[in-house]
Design a protein around this motif. Sequence first.
Motif, PDB file in Angstrom:
ATOM      1  N   THR A 157      27.635  -5.294  16.699  1.00 11.99           N
ATOM      2  CA  THR A 157      28.763  -4.591  16.106  1.00 11.99           C
ATOM      3  C   THR A 157      29.148  -5.127  14.742  1.00 11.99           C
ATOM      4  O   THR A 157      30.231  -4.888  14.268  1.00 11.99           O
ATOM      5  CB  THR A 157      29.982  -4.691  17.034  1.00 11.99           C
ATOM      6  N   ASN A 287      29.987  -0.568  23.909  1.00 16.00           N
ATOM      7  CA  ASN A 287      30.071  -1.848  23.217  1.00 16.00           C
ATOM      8  C   ASN A 287      31.406  -2.496  23.583  1.00 16.00           C
ATOM      9  O   ASN A 287      32.421  -2.272  22.973  1.00 16.00           O
ATOM     10  CB  ASN A 287      29.899  -1.596  21.715  1.00 16.00           C
ATOM     11  N   ASN A 288      31.395  -3.253  24.680  1.00 10.63           N
ATOM     12  CA  ASN A 288      32.607  -3.912  25.161  1.00 10.63           C
ATOM     13  C   ASN A 288      32.230  -4.983  26.184  1.00 10.63           C
ATOM     14  O   ASN A 288      31.757  -4.665  27.258  1.00 10.63           O
ATOM     15  CB  ASN A 288      33.540  -2.891  25.822  1.00 10.63           C
ATOM     16  N   THR A 319      38.751  -0.459  26.287  1.00 12.06           N
ATOM     17  CA  THR A 319      38.735  -0.262  24.851  1.00 12.06           C
ATOM     18  C   THR A 319      37.465  -0.808  24.207  1.00 12.06           C
ATOM     19  O   THR A 319      36.923  -1.802  24.617  1.00 12.06           O
ATOM     20  CB  THR A 319      39.952  -0.941  24.216  1.00 12.06           C
ATOM     21  N   ASN A 320      37.083  -0.190  23.203  1.00 17.53           N
ATOM     22  CA  ASN A 320      35.975  -0.427  22.278  1.00 17.53           C
ATOM     23  C   ASN A 320      35.285   0.892  22.058  1.00 17.53           C
ATOM     24  O   ASN A 320      35.950   1.832  21.699  1.00 17.53           O
ATOM     25  CB  ASN A 320      35.030  -1.546  22.709  1.00 17.53           C
ATOM     26  N   TYR A 340      35.047   4.843  18.632  1.00 11.80           N
ATOM     27  CA  TYR A 340      35.932   3.868  19.287  1.00 11.80           C
ATOM     28  C   TYR A 340      37.143   4.562  19.901  1.00 11.80           C
ATOM     29  O   TYR A 340      37.613   5.595  19.432  1.00 11.80           O
ATOM     30  CB  TYR A 340      36.347   2.787  18.293  1.00 11.80           C
ATOM     31  N   SER A 342      40.681   3.775  22.911  1.00 13.93           N
ATOM     32  CA  SER A 342      41.438   2.820  23.723  1.00 13.93           C
ATOM     33  C   SER A 342      41.969   3.561  24.936  1.00 13.93           C
ATOM     34  O   SER A 342      42.026   4.789  24.962  1.00 13.93           O
ATOM     35  CB  SER A 342      42.595   2.194  22.927  1.00 13.93           C
ATOM     36  N   ARG A 456      44.068  -2.542  16.488  1.00 14.01           N
ATOM     37  CA  ARG A 456      42.695  -2.875  16.138  1.00 14.01           C
ATOM     38  C   ARG A 456      42.423  -2.457  14.699  1.00 14.01           C
ATOM     39  O   ARG A 456      42.575  -1.285  14.361  1.00 14.01           O
ATOM     40  CB  ARG A 456      41.726  -2.200  17.107  1.00 14.01           C
ATOM     41  N   HIS A 458      39.804  -2.209  11.578  1.00 10.29           N
ATOM     42  CA  HIS A 458      38.413  -2.179  11.117  1.00 10.29           C
ATOM     43  C   HIS A 458      38.410  -2.432   9.607  1.00 10.29           C
ATOM     44  O   HIS A 458      39.109  -1.743   8.863  1.00 10.29           O
ATOM     45  CB  HIS A 458      37.758  -0.836  11.443  1.00 10.29           C
TER      46      HIS A 458
END
Length: 461
Positions: A157, A287-288, A319-320, A340, A342, A456, A458
């Motif tokens: 990631t 991806n988590n 989440t992810n 992404y 949540s 979150r 980015h």
Amino acid sequence: MAKGPLGKFVAERRKALNLRQSDLADALGYTTQAISKFEAGESQIAIAVLPNLANLLHLSIDDLFAQSIPSEPVTKKNEKIDEALVATNLATLRKLNHLSLSEEASIAEVSKRTIIHYERGDSAPSFDVLDRLLSHFNVTPSLFFYSVLKSPEVSPTVLSEKPKSKKKWLIPVIAILLIALATGITVPLVLQNQKAQKSGTSSSTSLISTSESTASSQSSESSSSSEFSVPTEDLSSDFPGLKALLIAIDGSTVQKELAIGTHPIVLTPYPADYFNDTNYTISYSLNNVYIDQTTIEGTGTLSGRNLVIGEQEYGDDATNGVVITLTNQSSQKTYQLAHYFSLYQPKVLDQTSFPNIITAFARNGETQFIEAKVGETFEMEFQAVMKEGTTFDPALYSITRTNGTEFQYQSQTGTGTDHLVLTYKVIKIPSSYFDTASFIITNNQTYAKFYSRFLRIHVPS
């Protein structure tokens, strides 16, 4: 010489310095009875008080963990521990050593769920657990407590390079609509990102190209507008002719909160028949590292897959993101994109410690996601979800912010209780795809505290 219980070492050192148990109790905020139990090995003390304990015993933090007496007097005081840094460094050490949560749990002699608590900052490890981990990783306590450990440079990631294209997307919307109608595929229609319009760069979907398996994200203003433009350059040189690939969950390309249930995943490539070529394949993954009850089910290439979210022990477990991996079968080169999300699953907190509060969020407007570049600022707003018919009591609770290394606190507006907005400046790119920020809510009567759900952030490279 093998180390014994910390309490026994502390008792011996205390007596050598002619200190009483009450001296330690007063300095550390414990009762004399609690210190007596600690020295007898019947209980442990919080790692947050270890620096002060070491100072009282004229030891460095390393001496305390090693249970050794220095040959020379210790002149430098041990600084206070940053609990947020403890959580961050624990996660970093595990990743640096390529351990799964279960593997580290075995080393620490705790459960996998407890490791998740540690890495999130929900709770702190005991002295014995932390001593086992630091000994295994061969890391000194002083380095662990007072340094920001570096995460691995490469992970699935990590964003590794910027998009090569700086051109506007030029192909008219009419052409896309005609193609969509001709092929029977519904194209998610996405507004261009306002920031991209100002700078003359790409569109509402942020597509980051790589030569190996690295991730990218996508964000948009809306999933229901009437304009979608296609870039003139390929997503990746390893996938010639593929101009765009949109990922929609529940028909939306916008990163958002999802409820427990089944959520259809639909991919829309341009050109629409690109993946009819069997030389190019698509695979799906999550991806988590904290996945609990979240899965991808079903079959199919562009549709037929579902994101299935079951009830989670913790709201952020789901989440992810859904990661889409493209593979060129000839070269075995890959390209990744991610959508992404949540989970919105508010749970009533302990009502003895936090009366009437169901949960609390760190948010930016109405979302838990935000994108900001290095040098830019963003706002984090406190939002509490209360039981019906109740309101947040600003006299009972105080709110503070968590510390971070990527985001620098700038200013605050609001009362600091029921309404609070903090402004941060992004000072560097996080070591992983995104980083988080949150609030700490403290009950002023019981001193119980909890961390709000994360915002979150980015930071594109």
